[in-house]
Design a protein around this motif. Structure first.
Motif, PDB file in Angstrom:
ATOM      1  N   MET A   1     -32.345  97.442 -19.437  1.00 30.95           N
ATOM      2  CA  MET A   1     -32.950  96.214 -19.900  1.00 30.95           C
ATOM      3  C   MET A   1     -33.061  95.235 -18.732  1.00 30.95           C
ATOM      4  SD  MET A   1     -31.895  93.663 -23.013  1.00 30.95           S
ATOM      5  CE  MET A   1     -32.044  94.984 -24.162  1.00 30.95           C
ATOM      6  N   ILE A   2     -34.158  94.513 -18.676  1.00 31.11           N
ATOM      7  CA  ILE A   2     -34.407  93.509 -17.649  1.00 31.11           C
ATOM      8  C   ILE A   2     -34.399  92.139 -18.321  1.00 31.11           C
ATOM      9  CG2 ILE A   2     -36.065  92.652 -15.942  1.00 31.11           C
ATOM     10  CD1 ILE A   2     -34.731  95.473 -15.428  1.00 31.11           C
ATOM     11  N   TYR A   3     -33.645  91.228 -17.732  1.00 32.57           N
ATOM     12  CA  TYR A   3     -33.560  89.869 -18.251  1.00 32.57           C
ATOM     13  C   TYR A   3     -34.343  88.932 -17.349  1.00 32.57           C
ATOM     14  CZ  TYR A   3     -29.756  91.815 -20.990  1.00 32.57           C
ATOM     15  OH  TYR A   3     -29.013  92.599 -21.843  1.00 32.57           O
ATOM     16  N   VAL A   4     -35.111  88.030 -17.948  1.00 35.97           N
ATOM     17  CA  VAL A   4     -35.901  87.048 -17.212  1.00 35.97           C
ATOM     18  C   VAL A   4     -35.837  85.725 -17.976  1.00 35.97           C
ATOM     19  CG1 VAL A   4     -38.062  87.724 -18.352  1.00 35.97           C
ATOM     20  CG2 VAL A   4     -38.140  86.570 -16.135  1.00 35.97           C
ATOM     21  N   THR A   5     -35.809  84.604 -17.250  1.00 31.84           N
ATOM     22  CA  THR A   5     -35.783  83.313 -17.936  1.00 31.84           C
ATOM     23  C   THR A   5     -37.169  83.017 -18.508  1.00 31.84           C
ATOM     24  OG1 THR A   5     -36.272  82.062 -15.927  1.00 31.84           O
ATOM     25  CG2 THR A   5     -33.930  82.365 -16.500  1.00 31.84           C
ATOM     26  N   ARG A   6     -37.178  82.363 -19.648  1.00 34.55           N
ATOM     27  CA  ARG A   6     -38.436  82.019 -20.321  1.00 34.55           C
ATOM     28  C   ARG A   6     -39.316  81.148 -19.423  1.00 34.55           C
ATOM     29  NH1 ARG A   6     -40.046  82.938 -25.011  1.00 34.55           N
ATOM     30  NH2 ARG A   6     -37.984  83.264 -25.898  1.00 34.55           N
ATOM     31  N   ASP A   7     -38.708  80.147 -18.771  1.00 36.27           N
ATOM     32  CA  ASP A   7     -39.493  79.246 -17.928  1.00 36.27           C
ATOM     33  C   ASP A   7     -40.184  79.997 -16.801  1.00 36.27           C
ATOM     34  OD1 ASP A   7     -38.767  77.120 -19.533  1.00 36.27           O
ATOM     35  OD2 ASP A   7     -37.253  76.345 -18.150  1.00 36.27           O
ATOM     36  N   LEU A   8     -39.471  80.918 -16.148  1.00 34.58           N
ATOM     37  CA  LEU A   8     -40.085  81.687 -15.070  1.00 34.58           C
ATOM     38  C   LEU A   8     -41.224  82.539 -15.603  1.00 34.58           C
ATOM     39  CD1 LEU A   8     -40.247  82.661 -12.147  1.00 34.58           C
ATOM     40  CD2 LEU A   8     -38.603  84.446 -12.764  1.00 34.58           C
ATOM     41  N   LEU A   9     -41.004  83.207 -16.709  1.00 35.73           N
ATOM     42  CA  LEU A   9     -42.051  84.068 -17.265  1.00 35.73           C
ATOM     43  C   LEU A   9     -43.285  83.250 -17.639  1.00 35.73           C
ATOM     44  CD1 LEU A   9     -42.709  86.985 -17.897  1.00 35.73           C
ATOM     45  CD2 LEU A   9     -41.744  86.638 -20.177  1.00 35.73           C
ATOM     46  N   THR A  10     -43.081  82.053 -18.152  1.00 37.68           N
ATOM     47  CA  THR A  10     -44.206  81.166 -18.493  1.00 37.68           C
ATOM     48  C   THR A  10     -45.000  80.798 -17.245  1.00 37.68           C
ATOM     49  OG1 THR A  10     -43.047  80.278 -20.415  1.00 37.68           O
ATOM     50  CG2 THR A  10     -44.822  78.932 -19.503  1.00 37.68           C
ATOM     51  N   VAL A  11     -44.295  80.417 -16.170  1.00 40.90           N
ATOM     52  CA  VAL A  11     -44.966  80.060 -14.915  1.00 40.90           C
ATOM     53  C   VAL A  11     -45.741  81.254 -14.366  1.00 40.90           C
ATOM     54  CG1 VAL A  11     -44.542  79.467 -12.490  1.00 40.90           C
ATOM     55  CG2 VAL A  11     -43.398  78.191 -14.302  1.00 40.90           C
ATOM     56  N   LEU A  12     -45.156  82.432 -14.413  1.00 41.97           N
ATOM     57  CA  LEU A  12     -45.819  83.630 -13.900  1.00 41.97           C
ATOM     58  C   LEU A  12     -47.078  83.958 -14.704  1.00 41.97           C
ATOM     59  CD1 LEU A  12     -42.675  85.829 -13.212  1.00 41.97           C
ATOM     60  CD2 LEU A  12     -44.109  84.668 -11.501  1.00 41.97           C
ATOM     61  N   ARG A  13     -46.980  83.863 -16.023  1.00 37.06           N
ATOM     62  CA  ARG A  13     -48.153  84.144 -16.859  1.00 37.06           C
ATOM     63  C   ARG A  13     -49.259  83.124 -16.611  1.00 37.06           C
ATOM     64  NH1 ARG A  13     -47.697  83.478 -21.907  1.00 37.06           N
ATOM     65  NH2 ARG A  13     -45.666  82.469 -21.983  1.00 37.06           N
ATOM     66  N   GLU A  14     -48.874  81.849 -16.447  1.00 33.77           N
ATOM     67  CA  GLU A  14     -49.859  80.805 -16.175  1.00 33.77           C
ATOM     68  C   GLU A  14     -50.536  81.040 -14.823  1.00 33.77           C
ATOM     69  OE1 GLU A  14     -47.643  77.165 -16.602  1.00 33.77           O
ATOM     70  OE2 GLU A  14     -47.760  77.236 -18.796  1.00 33.77           O
ATOM     71  N   ARG A  15     -49.765  81.465 -13.840  1.00 33.48           N
ATOM     72  CA  ARG A  15     -50.329  81.750 -12.514  1.00 33.48           C
ATOM     73  C   ARG A  15     -51.324  82.907 -12.603  1.00 33.48           C
ATOM     74  NH1 ARG A  15     -48.486  81.022  -6.747  1.00 33.48           N
ATOM     75  NH2 ARG A  15     -50.179  82.090  -5.685  1.00 33.48           N
ATOM     76  N   ALA A  16     -50.953  83.945 -13.343  1.00 34.07           N
ATOM     77  CA  ALA A  16     -51.850  85.091 -13.511  1.00 34.07           C
ATOM     78  C   ALA A  16     -53.157  84.662 -14.176  1.00 34.07           C
ATOM     79  CB  ALA A  16     -51.162  86.185 -14.318  1.00 34.07           C
ATOM     80  N   ALA A  17     -53.061  83.836 -15.204  1.00 30.75           N
ATOM     81  CA  ALA A  17     -54.263  83.375 -15.905  1.00 30.75           C
ATOM     82  C   ALA A  17     -55.136  82.524 -14.984  1.00 30.75           C
ATOM     83  CB  ALA A  17     -53.874  82.581 -17.149  1.00 30.75           C
ATOM     84  N   SER A  18     -54.518  81.680 -14.169  1.00 31.91           N
ATOM     85  CA  SER A  18     -55.303  80.802 -13.295  1.00 31.91           C
ATOM     86  C   SER A  18     -55.958  81.563 -12.144  1.00 31.91           C
ATOM     87  CB  SER A  18     -54.430  79.667 -12.752  1.00 31.91           C
ATOM     88  OG  SER A  18     -53.513  80.136 -11.802  1.00 31.91           O
ATOM     89  N   GLU A  19     -55.381  82.692 -11.746  1.00 25.83           N
ATOM     90  CA  GLU A  19     -55.929  83.496 -10.645  1.00 25.83           C
ATOM     91  C   GLU A  19     -56.945  84.531 -11.110  1.00 25.83           C
ATOM     92  OE1 GLU A  19     -55.293  83.176  -7.305  1.00 25.83           O
ATOM     93  OE2 GLU A  19     -54.060  81.421  -7.735  1.00 25.83           O
ATOM     94  N   ASP A  20     -56.991  84.803 -12.419  1.00 18.30           N
ATOM     95  CA  ASP A  20     -57.895  85.796 -12.971  1.00 18.30           C
ATOM     96  C   ASP A  20     -59.329  85.448 -12.571  1.00 18.30           C
ATOM     97  OD1 ASP A  20     -59.633  87.119 -15.047  1.00 18.30           O
ATOM     98  OD2 ASP A  20     -57.694  87.788 -15.793  1.00 18.30           O
ATOM     99  N   PRO A  21     -60.150  86.337 -12.061  1.00 23.21           N
ATOM    100  CA  PRO A  21     -60.060  87.788 -12.121  1.00 23.21           C
ATOM    101  C   PRO A  21     -59.341  88.429 -10.934  1.00 23.21           C
ATOM    102  CG  PRO A  21     -62.207  87.222 -11.299  1.00 23.21           C
ATOM    103  CD  PRO A  21     -61.470  85.912 -11.572  1.00 23.21           C
ATOM    104  N   ASP A  22     -58.734  87.631 -10.065  1.00 23.38           N
ATOM    105  CA  ASP A  22     -57.966  88.202  -8.956  1.00 23.38           C
ATOM    106  C   ASP A  22     -56.576  88.590  -9.444  1.00 23.38           C
ATOM    107  OD1 ASP A  22     -60.011  87.809  -7.069  1.00 23.38           O
ATOM    108  OD2 ASP A  22     -59.382  85.728  -6.779  1.00 23.38           O
ATOM    109  N   GLU A  23     -55.994  89.573  -8.774  1.00 21.01           N
ATOM    110  CA  GLU A  23     -54.638  90.007  -9.118  1.00 21.01           C
ATOM    111  C   GLU A  23     -53.608  89.074  -8.500  1.00 21.01           C
ATOM    112  OE1 GLU A  23     -54.272  94.041  -7.806  1.00 21.01           O
ATOM    113  OE2 GLU A  23     -55.521  94.797  -9.435  1.00 21.01           O
ATOM    114  N   VAL A  24     -52.438  89.002  -9.136  1.00 16.53           N
ATOM    115  CA  VAL A  24     -51.307  88.242  -8.622  1.00 16.53           C
ATOM    116  C   VAL A  24     -50.212  89.244  -8.281  1.00 16.53           C
ATOM    117  CG1 VAL A  24     -49.521  86.553  -9.225  1.00 16.53           C
ATOM    118  CG2 VAL A  24     -51.880  86.186  -9.953  1.00 16.53           C
TER     119      VAL A  24
END
Length: 138
Positions: A1-24
């Protein structure tokens, strides 16, 4: 199992969405559960992914000498990748780490999964806790 903080995961998902269609592609670091102020109910040595290193850190040295100085020694055993093409998995062209967290459009909670270096799925557990406060020594 991998544990990640909610805040970090939110920031990462937001970064991915803002960079789309480029990969992060972002290096991640963990903090032992025992270092959190709150009791997470985990073994104190259990790593919880809490931080990321911006991709540009250390890139000039890496470009010239081929040495990656962007992360402190012993850090960066996990990586976050986005796949704008919708492939929720690890591909042969991905940068790998011990743990790879992948997000795909629409980059919501249901569009994220974790994998080991071989591409096998690993359960991703989101922790509602802030990492310990840090300061830069003077």
């Amino acid at each position: 199992m991998i544990y990640v903080t909610r805040d970090l995961l939110t920031v990462l998902r937001e970064r991915a969405a803002s960079e789309d269609p480029d990969e992060v592609n972002i290096r991640l670091s963990a903090t032992p559960a025992g270092e959190f102020e709150a009791d997470l109910g985990l073994d104190p040595e259990t790593p919880v992914v809490t931080h990321f290193t911006l991709p540009s850190v250390g890139s000039s040295v890496s470009s010239v000498f081929g040495v990656d100085l962007g992360a402190p020694a012993g850090e960066g055993s996990a990586r976050f990748l986005s796949h704008p093409d919708g492939f929720l998995g690890v591909s042969r062209t991905d940068d790998l780490a011990a743990v790879v967290i992948v997000a795909v459009p629409p980059y919501d909670d249901d569009a994220v999964a974790a994998f080991d270096r071989a591409g096998d799925g690993v359960e991703l557990a989101v922790v509602d806790a802030a990492p310990p406060s840090e300061s830069v020594p003077e």
